[in-house]
Scaffold this motif. Structure first.
Motif, PDB file in Angstrom:
ATOM      1  N   VAL A 155       0.749  -1.267   0.050  1.00 30.83           N
ATOM      2  CA  VAL A 155       0.012   0.030   0.122  1.00 30.83           C
ATOM      3  C   VAL A 155       0.831   1.292  -0.085  1.00 30.83           C
ATOM      4  N   GLY A 156       0.795   2.143  -1.034  1.00 29.88           N
ATOM      5  CA  GLY A 156       1.482   3.423  -0.825  1.00 29.88           C
ATOM      6  C   GLY A 156       2.744   3.412  -1.817  1.00 29.88           C
ATOM      7  N   ASP A 157       3.457   4.353  -1.592  1.00 29.43           N
ATOM      8  CA  ASP A 157       4.801   4.577  -2.321  1.00 29.43           C
ATOM      9  C   ASP A 157       5.793   3.774  -1.579  1.00 29.43           C
ATOM     10  N   VAL A 158       6.900   3.177  -2.424  1.00 28.19           N
ATOM     11  CA  VAL A 158       8.101   2.545  -1.740  1.00 28.19           C
ATOM     12  C   VAL A 158       8.722   3.596  -1.164  1.00 28.19           C
ATOM     13  N   ILE A 159       9.398   3.361  -0.092  1.00 27.28           N
ATOM     14  CA  ILE A 159      10.229   4.179   0.966  1.00 27.28           C
ATOM     15  C   ILE A 159      11.386   3.508   1.379  1.00 27.28           C
ATOM     16  N   GLY A 160      12.506   4.049   1.566  1.00 27.11           N
ATOM     17  CA  GLY A 160      13.857   3.340   1.910  1.00 27.11           C
ATOM     18  C   GLY A 160      13.945   3.430   3.517  1.00 27.11           C
ATOM     19  N   SER A 161      14.296   2.393   4.032  1.00 27.89           N
ATOM     20  CA  SER A 161      14.496   2.383   5.584  1.00 27.89           C
ATOM     21  C   SER A 161      15.791   1.964   5.660  1.00 27.89           C
TER      22      SER A 161
ATOM     23  N   ARG B 121      19.683   8.594  11.555  1.00 31.67           N
ATOM     24  CA  ARG B 121      20.543   8.496  12.951  1.00 31.67           C
ATOM     25  C   ARG B 121      21.847   8.151  12.843  1.00 31.67           C
ATOM     26  N   ASN B 122      22.740   8.330  13.647  1.00 34.51           N
ATOM     27  CA  ASN B 122      24.199   8.351  13.478  1.00 34.51           C
ATOM     28  C   ASN B 122      24.384   6.953  14.101  1.00 34.51           C
ATOM     29  N   PRO B 123      25.011   5.792  13.381  1.00 32.59           N
ATOM     30  CA  PRO B 123      25.209   4.601  14.193  1.00 32.59           C
ATOM     31  C   PRO B 123      26.405   4.758  15.015  1.00 32.59           C
ATOM     32  N   LYS B 124      26.266   4.039  16.192  1.00 35.17           N
ATOM     33  CA  LYS B 124      27.595   3.874  16.969  1.00 35.17           C
ATOM     34  C   LYS B 124      27.777   2.655  17.516  1.00 35.17           C
ATOM     35  N   LEU B 125      29.049   1.857  17.392  1.00 38.76           N
ATOM     36  CA  LEU B 125      29.243   0.622  18.094  1.00 38.76           C
ATOM     37  C   LEU B 125      30.162   0.658  19.165  1.00 38.76           C
ATOM     38  N   SER B 126      29.746  -0.167  20.143  1.00 34.11           N
ATOM     39  CA  SER B 126      30.116  -0.346  21.595  1.00 34.11           C
ATOM     40  C   SER B 126      30.358  -1.854  21.823  1.00 34.11           C
TER      41      SER B 126
ATOM     42  N   THR C 175      22.790  -5.931  21.689  1.00 36.77           N
ATOM     43  CA  THR C 175      21.651  -5.334  21.897  1.00 36.77           C
ATOM     44  C   THR C 175      21.594  -4.073  20.881  1.00 36.77           C
ATOM     45  N   LEU C 176      20.555  -3.775  20.228  1.00 35.10           N
ATOM     46  CA  LEU C 176      20.312  -2.427  19.339  1.00 35.10           C
ATOM     47  C   LEU C 176      19.414  -1.383  19.960  1.00 35.10           C
ATOM     48  N   ALA C 177      19.933  -0.314  20.378  1.00 34.48           N
ATOM     49  CA  ALA C 177      18.916   0.903  20.822  1.00 34.48           C
ATOM     50  C   ALA C 177      19.171   2.081  20.279  1.00 34.48           C
ATOM     51  N   VAL C 178      18.162   2.926  20.535  1.00 35.49           N
ATOM     52  CA  VAL C 178      18.182   4.335  20.169  1.00 35.49           C
ATOM     53  C   VAL C 178      18.742   5.052  21.328  1.00 35.49           C
ATOM     54  N   ASP C 179      19.679   5.862  21.198  1.00 36.02           N
ATOM     55  CA  ASP C 179      20.184   6.547  22.252  1.00 36.02           C
ATOM     56  C   ASP C 179      19.074   7.453  23.081  1.00 36.02           C
ATOM     57  N   GLU C 180      19.499   8.078  24.140  1.00 35.11           N
ATOM     58  CA  GLU C 180      18.371   8.986  25.195  1.00 35.11           C
ATOM     59  C   GLU C 180      17.881  10.120  24.272  1.00 35.11           C
ATOM     60  N   ASP C 181      18.751  10.843  23.482  1.00 36.93           N
ATOM     61  CA  ASP C 181      18.512  12.274  22.944  1.00 36.93           C
ATOM     62  C   ASP C 181      17.822  11.769  21.514  1.00 36.93           C
TER      63      ASP C 181
END
Length: 93
Positions: free
Chosen positions: A25-31, A37-42, A70-76
């Motif tokens: 349904v709808g237009d194709v979007i890229g994800s 977001r800026n990726p960070k590796l710890s 684990t993969l998580a979004v930062d607090e900000d």
């Protein structure tokens, strides 16, 4: 950056009953994880040392192993953090 030639559409495995209508349904979007977001590796030091020791003890030049985390979004909300904290050497067979 958006790399359309590297993006691969994802799909779900076939099943006998669907939980949703599979018709697009709808237009194709890229994800992409780094599009907004800026990726960070710890990586914990213990995990890195275990992986290094396993690689040094292995006679083969190529071997398989797993790094788990684990993969998580930062607090900000500005970055995505991938925290790798476990090493699994896997099985030979």
């Amino acid at each position: 950056r958006f790399f359309a030639e590297r993006m691969v559409p994802f799909s779900f495995p076939l099943s006998k009953c669907a939980l949703w209508d599979p018709v697009p349904v709808g237009d194709v979007i890229g994800s992409h994880i780094a599009y907004y977001r800026n990726p960070k590796l710890s990586l914990t030091e213990k995990t890195l040392r275990l992986a290094y020791r396993h690689a040094k003890q292995n006679e083969k030049k190529l071997f398989s192993c797993f790094l788990l985390g684990t993969l998580a979004v930062d607090e900000d909300g500005e970055s995505v953090v991938l925290t790798i904290d476990r090493f699994d050497p896997g099985r030979e067979v």
